[in-house]
Motif scaffolding. Sequence first.
Motif, PDB file in Angstrom:
ATOM      1  N   LEU B 412      28.610  37.642  43.403  1.00 47.85           N
ATOM      2  CA  LEU B 412      29.002  38.197  44.171  1.00 47.85           C
ATOM      3  C   LEU B 412      30.002  37.348  45.278  1.00 47.85           C
ATOM      4  N   LYS B 413      30.096  36.524  44.202  1.00 55.61           N
ATOM      5  CA  LYS B 413      31.134  35.427  44.473  1.00 55.61           C
ATOM      6  C   LYS B 413      32.938  36.768  44.666  1.00 55.61           C
ATOM      7  N   GLN B 414      33.148  35.516  46.152  1.00 59.95           N
ATOM      8  CA  GLN B 414      34.494  36.689  46.680  1.00 59.95           C
ATOM      9  C   GLN B 414      35.851  36.249  45.052  1.00 59.95           C
ATOM     10  N   VAL B 415      36.239  37.169  44.773  1.00 58.98           N
ATOM     11  CA  VAL B 415      37.602  37.342  43.487  1.00 58.98           C
ATOM     12  C   VAL B 415      39.017  36.744  44.382  1.00 58.98           C
ATOM     13  N   THR B 416      38.982  35.850  44.398  1.00 56.31           N
ATOM     14  CA  THR B 416      40.609  34.677  45.371  1.00 56.31           C
ATOM     15  C   THR B 416      40.995  35.006  43.988  1.00 56.31           C
ATOM     16  N   ASP B 417      41.311  35.412  42.720  1.00 54.86           N
ATOM     17  CA  ASP B 417      42.291  34.983  41.506  1.00 54.86           C
ATOM     18  C   ASP B 417      42.926  36.383  42.150  1.00 54.86           C
ATOM     19  N   SER B 418      44.751  35.627  41.796  1.00 49.83           N
ATOM     20  CA  SER B 418      45.809  36.902  42.297  1.00 49.83           C
ATOM     21  C   SER B 418      46.056  37.526  40.731  1.00 49.83           C
ATOM     22  N   GLY B 419      45.351  38.003  40.228  1.00 56.50           N
ATOM     23  CA  GLY B 419      45.927  38.364  38.307  1.00 56.50           C
ATOM     24  C   GLY B 419      44.667  39.387  38.605  1.00 56.50           C
ATOM     25  N   VAL B 451      42.799  48.630  51.449  1.00 58.67           N
ATOM     26  CA  VAL B 451      42.325  47.868  51.028  1.00 58.67           C
ATOM     27  C   VAL B 451      41.389  48.726  51.289  1.00 58.67           C
ATOM     28  N   GLY B 452      40.806  49.114  51.943  1.00 58.92           N
ATOM     29  CA  GLY B 452      39.226  49.825  51.631  1.00 58.92           C
ATOM     30  C   GLY B 452      38.706  50.092  49.939  1.00 58.92           C
ATOM     31  N   GLN B 453      40.511  50.629  49.468  1.00 55.95           N
ATOM     32  CA  GLN B 453      39.828  50.840  47.945  1.00 55.95           C
ATOM     33  C   GLN B 453      39.480  49.997  47.233  1.00 55.95           C
ATOM     34  N   CYS B 454      40.705  49.329  47.142  1.00 52.11           N
ATOM     35  CA  CYS B 454      40.778  47.685  46.466  1.00 52.11           C
ATOM     36  C   CYS B 454      39.583  46.987  46.664  1.00 52.11           C
ATOM     37  N   MET B 455      38.896  46.810  47.697  1.00 48.19           N
ATOM     38  CA  MET B 455      37.363  46.107  48.491  1.00 48.19           C
ATOM     39  C   MET B 455      36.581  47.340  47.339  1.00 48.19           C
ATOM     40  N   GLN B 456      36.242  48.418  47.483  1.00 49.06           N
ATOM     41  CA  GLN B 456      35.702  48.855  47.614  1.00 49.06           C
ATOM     42  C   GLN B 456      35.557  49.101  45.397  1.00 49.06           C
ATOM     43  N   LYS B 461      34.021  42.768  47.000  1.00 51.22           N
ATOM     44  CA  LYS B 461      34.425  40.688  46.186  1.00 51.22           C
ATOM     45  C   LYS B 461      35.422  40.172  46.163  1.00 51.22           C
ATOM     46  N   ALA B 462      36.609  40.937  46.820  1.00 51.34           N
ATOM     47  CA  ALA B 462      38.068  40.310  46.119  1.00 51.34           C
ATOM     48  C   ALA B 462      38.232  40.123  48.385  1.00 51.34           C
ATOM     49  N   ASN B 463      39.466  38.984  47.911  1.00 48.02           N
ATOM     50  CA  ASN B 463      38.870  39.070  49.355  1.00 48.02           C
ATOM     51  C   ASN B 463      40.313  39.344  49.726  1.00 48.02           C
ATOM     52  N   PRO B 464      39.852  40.451  51.102  1.00 52.75           N
ATOM     53  CA  PRO B 464      40.155  40.713  51.965  1.00 52.75           C
ATOM     54  C   PRO B 464      41.849  40.770  51.610  1.00 52.75           C
ATOM     55  N   ALA B 465      42.133  39.696  52.578  1.00 57.90           N
ATOM     56  CA  ALA B 465      43.153  39.154  53.225  1.00 57.90           C
ATOM     57  C   ALA B 465      44.292  38.955  52.058  1.00 57.90           C
ATOM     58  N   GLN B 466      43.469  38.960  50.492  1.00 56.07           N
ATOM     59  CA  GLN B 466      44.738  38.006  49.289  1.00 56.07           C
ATOM     60  C   GLN B 466      44.880  39.989  49.071  1.00 56.07           C
ATOM     61  N   VAL B 467      43.829  41.058  48.868  1.00 54.02           N
ATOM     62  CA  VAL B 467      44.292  42.237  48.666  1.00 54.02           C
ATOM     63  C   VAL B 467      45.268  42.934  49.549  1.00 54.02           C
TER      64      VAL B 467
END
Lengths: 95, 476, 489
Positions: B412-419, B451-456, B461-467
């Motif tokens: 469940l770890k949030q994805v913060t890796d920009s790649g 953003v919602g699509q990316c999160m889905q 897990k993706a960091n919404p701010a980064q997205v």
Amino acid sequence: MALDKSEVEKIAHLARLHVSDSEAEEVTTRITDILALIDQMQSVDTESVEPLAHPLDVVQRLRIDEVTEENQRESLQKLAPASEDGLYLVPKVLE
Amino acid sequence: MEWETVIGLEVHVSLSTKSKLFSGSSTEFGADPNTQASIFDCALPGTLPVFNEEALRMAVRFGVAIGAEIGKQSVFDRKNYFYPDLPKGYQVTQLDFPTVGKGALTVTLSDGSEKVIGVTRAHIEENAGKSLHEEFHGMSGIDLNRAGEPLLEIVSEPEIASAEEAVAYLKKLHTIIRYLDISDAIMAQGSMRCDVNVSIRPVGETELGTRTEIKNINSFRFVEKAIISEVQRQQEILEDGGRIIQETRRYNADKDETTSMRSKEVANDYRYFPEPDLLPVVIDDEYIAAVKAQLPELPDAKRSRFAEEYALSEYDAGVLVSSRELAEYYEIVASQSDDAKLAANWVSQDLLGLLNKNNWELADSPIQAERLAMLITRIKDKTISGKIAKTVFETMLEDESDVDTIIENKGLKQVTDSGEIEKFVDEVISNNPDQVQQYKDGKQQVIGFLVGQCMQLSKGKANPAQVNELLREKMQ
Amino acid sequence: MINSTVAEISAALKAGDISSVEITQAYLNRIAKLNGELNAYITVCEESALEQAAAADAGRSAGNTSPLLGIPIAHKDIFCTKDILTTCGSRMLHNFVSPYNATVVERFNDAGTVLLGKTNMDEFAMGSSNETSFFGDVKNPWNTECVPGGSSGGSAAAVAADLCAMATGTDTGGSIRQPAAFCGITGFKPSYGRVSRWGMIAFASSLDQAGPITKSAEDAALMLNAMVGLDEKDSTSIDRPAEDFTASLNQPLKGLRIGVPKQHFAQGLSMEVEEAVRNALAEYEKLGATIKEVDLTNSHLSVSAYYVVAPAEASANLSRFDGVRYGYRCEDPVDLEDMYKRTRSEGFGEEVKRRIMIGTYALSAGYYDAYYRKAQKIRRLIKDDFDRAFEEVDVIIGPTSPHTAFKLGSKSDPVSMYLEDIYTIAVNLAGLPAASIPVGVANGLPMGMQIIGAYFDEAKILNVAHQFQQHTDWHKQKPGPIASNEGEA
């Protein structure tokens, strides 16, 4: 102070004593006589006197809060007129 | 006619001493009948009482907590009546010189207003035993385990004007008693019991109306319902031109009505007199000061402190101090997570919601303060989002592992890796050309959808701010 | 030896002139011979007494030097004795085998005494003649047509008739002193709070006090040494430094200030008792004491106040006798109220019921102030009278009872019976210590003199009593008809 029979009955009931009709008169007379003896104290003015409940001016000792008693049910219930399953039995208690 | 209600409450609280008020018998709950009834408790001839110092300390502790006058010299009296569960034929209580005198409680009502309700007195007395009414060949069984347990009877002034106020008063009393740790005060178990005196009178009338007493109500809700139904009953009688009879009534929850407990006894005449087997209990200022010094922070003070120290609303602070344990729990969460506001939300909403849903005490909760604090820490350091945190919270109910392990194991770890995030962004951009075009045409709000699509796609897990940032960058 | 004092028996045991088993057997023989006539004992503990005596003898060989070791004693049946019937003279407790010992009983057990049995008494200690016992009247050993006094009549008769070496009694309004006077022996009521009340069945809690009944003041001192002291189980028991009451027995009386209350020498006092007490006062003057009249202004109200306070407390103390947990229960109660009322009406005798009624009335709604509260105020006045008197005198002396023992059955109305205790009751209301010692014999019956002291002045009273007994021999007079010692081993 003279008592009448109904007062005697009321007191007897409060004290859970049975006074039969045949006894009532004598009991009433006796108690009235005793009250006459008691009423001698009414002759003294005690308006400013503090009541004395206990002869010595001492205060209550306190007990440490600890459990010192063990279960004695068996020996105590041997004394009971009626008991069952660890309970004292009495004629039905109506709420 | 308009009526007003006048209510006074008599609350009996079992003091949680180890031994009884006047004997060394245990007060442990739930023992076999008569196994905790000593020769004194059974009123064998020749036995005598000695007063338990802890019962005194507890009563004084309650007194100083409500700012009451403390009786420097309290006197025990005998209250005489015959009942099979009253072995001595009298109850030892305090009539004219109770240990606790006048004090007061402040209650908060649902409209946010506060009301001060006076406490007339609180006195120490013995409990009676129990009569069991199941059949023993037409006889009743008597269990004296409870006989002689210490009670504190707390009597309010007749200053309570509604069922709501009565319940607020009771709950406040309950909270304070629990804070003071002088009783379990569990109404369902009988360690807190309530007798309610109710009368009504026309608004503007200064004389009190004839009151009735509703005995032994064993829940807050029933107190409320009993009062409402009794007030209704009295009102109907008076409006029909009838008279209220001063009597003892009982609340029947099934029928939601009070019924008279007519007893054969014409009138009780308890023949009180000073108990000659006990001496006056004398306490000095030093004793009172020492008890005061040991008082915990009480709910009102704690609420003010929480509001100020943690920048919470009075209401939120009030919720958090409703029990001493909850307040302690909250303070651990707040300090360990270093976010008092977030901690307050999680404790008052998620945690309390959980307890209510399952009918749990705080102690039953599988989520200890330290774990909740860690969860909040992981929200703050962006390891997980607030939304994922709810999932973690649910998992924590069944999984006793630490928060990080749960996050790790469940991936469940949030994805913060920009790649990694870039991959989600690129995919969403290529799948949604219309929306991308709208954005480019100046319809900025469409970014939310993307953003919602990316999160889905990232399963949350993706960091919404980064997205958000990367999307804007790519669509320029 | 059975007519000897405790001090003498103790010396003989110590010297090995006699064993505890021997003296115990002698008393048991005497009891077997005379108790049928006197009815002094309700229960005789023959077997256990001999066992205790043997244990005492063994203890002595092993070096135990307790002064009361092996001395045969009788306890008033008001004291709870473990595994032994404890009746309080009542049908209510006719089957009550106590599961525990009174503190007084424990203390005597610890001192090594031998329990001969439990003595008869007025029911729940309510009476001045021992005629209210469920177990029958006790006869006065001096004249078996006369009462022994009460309520400790069995103990007094047993000591006077040499059915024991010493006995315990209790005194709520004179119940040690009056029977001691009627039976020609020494009785001592200590200050309230001196002796634990734990296990002593309560009559009136603020007045009851246990004390010794003996053949001499010295014996009373020996018994008191064992009896007094703080008991954590009795909230009204007083914490005082340990005291040896025998230590000051021999102090000379020169300079002793004796107060004589004029109210105790007024109308109602028989000539022979007055003369005997006046003679005793003259004896004290010879010993160097000075006599001064004192004024106990309110003493005439003591009986009135007492018959409120004592019945009021008793009415509550006796509520526990309800047929639920122990003792008597009526046959086939139809309901709860019937069980209460018949159990209590059948289990209690007339006098007890009368006093419960009086007490219930005095405490009932509307009468509390006029009776109970008023009586507590009178109690204060009576105490103040004594306090004032003791500023001027060391002890107060007067008659114990207005006359000698009266005939069995001669006082049928309660009020005249209540007035029997006219000189003794004020002492209980004030909580003071007091003794009664023999000062003469008239018409074959002994007479008693009361010595009252200030709070905790037990030692002074015993000193005053002992010195009198060193210079006179009234305490050695024996009841004529049964004076022979045929029971002796």
